[in-house]
Design a protein around this motif. Sequence first.
Motif, PDB file in Angstrom:
ATOM      1  N   ASP A 145      37.141  43.932  32.254  1.00 23.38           N
ATOM      2  CA  ASP A 145      36.434  44.022  33.531  1.00 23.38           C
ATOM      3  C   ASP A 145      34.962  44.370  33.316  1.00 23.38           C
ATOM      4  N   GLN A 203      40.180  36.646  34.857  1.00 28.30           N
ATOM      5  CA  GLN A 203      41.456  36.505  35.562  1.00 28.30           C
ATOM      6  C   GLN A 203      42.635  36.765  34.624  1.00 28.30           C
ATOM      7  N   SER A 234      41.916  43.896  34.600  1.00 30.39           N
ATOM      8  CA  SER A 234      42.962  44.647  35.295  1.00 30.39           C
ATOM      9  C   SER A 234      42.523  45.110  36.681  1.00 30.39           C
ATOM     10  N   ASN A 235      41.225  45.121  36.957  1.00 26.68           N
ATOM     11  CA  ASN A 235      40.746  45.599  38.249  1.00 26.68           C
ATOM     12  C   ASN A 235      40.902  44.506  39.304  1.00 26.68           C
ATOM     13  N   ALA A 236      41.573  44.821  40.385  1.00 27.32           N
ATOM     14  CA  ALA A 236      41.876  43.829  41.418  1.00 27.32           C
ATOM     15  C   ALA A 236      40.618  43.247  42.051  1.00 27.32           C
ATOM     16  N   THR A 237      39.613  44.079  42.293  1.00 24.69           N
ATOM     17  CA  THR A 237      38.375  43.617  42.926  1.00 24.69           C
ATOM     18  C   THR A 237      37.629  42.661  42.011  1.00 24.69           C
ATOM     19  N   LYS A 290      38.902  40.854  39.544  1.00 27.52           N
ATOM     20  CA  LYS A 290      39.677  39.616  39.381  1.00 27.52           C
ATOM     21  C   LYS A 290      39.556  38.719  40.615  1.00 27.52           C
ATOM     22  N   LYS A 291      39.439  39.351  41.779  1.00 30.56           N
ATOM     23  CA  LYS A 291      39.265  38.577  43.010  1.00 30.56           C
ATOM     24  C   LYS A 291      37.936  37.827  42.995  1.00 30.56           C
TER      25      LYS A 291
END
Length: 220
Positions: free
Chosen positions: A69, A187, A191-194, A196-197
């Motif tokens: 990330d 992607q 690991s961070n959702a924000t 990866k979005k």
Amino acid sequence: MSSIKRALRRPPHRRLAAVGIVAAGALLLSACGSDDDMNGMDQGSKSASPTASQEAGANPAPGAFNDADVIFAQGMIPHHQQAVEMAQLADGRASDAEVKTLAGAIEKAQDPEIKTMQSWLKAWDKPGAADESMPGMDHGSGGMDGMMSEKDMKDLTASKGTDFDKKFAQMMIEHHTGAITMAEGEQKNGSNATAKKLAGEIVKTQTAEVGQLNKILDRL
């Protein structure tokens, strides 16, 4: 005998006892009132403080994060910055209307994303964007995926009209392709959702723009 006289003739110890009872009652009432007021103050301060601190310390990329990330943000910031620089060169140099419109869209989309990723690194307490002091991040040599060299940027700056339109399209296709590769890596490994979005949005947007740029090249 008047009431005043009766009071004066009352034994001293009874007068003192009466005064003491009244004073004690007054103190008790005062204490109760103070407790209530203080409780009310405490409740008010407790209800306000967490909200203020939460707003001030809001994390733009909450949740866990890993090295992938951080590397994604550190690399994508200068990558976006160069794309914005290329897009800004279109003003006064591009002649094709679609190239001008696309250049404006690229600048409008990527400039806010730069600020977003900078806020992540600050929240994560990590160094800012990758620079020439970091191995493999020499902007002048195009060290990152799709980055233009210093010579490439000089050639683009010196061009105009249809020549600019063609070079811009060719370079931006290469540049976008590199960004897509970087975003796909995030992607897969992030690991961070924000983060990866945003990587997913970059893949989607820039893949569509590569298709548009190829069509522009075909007709120029």
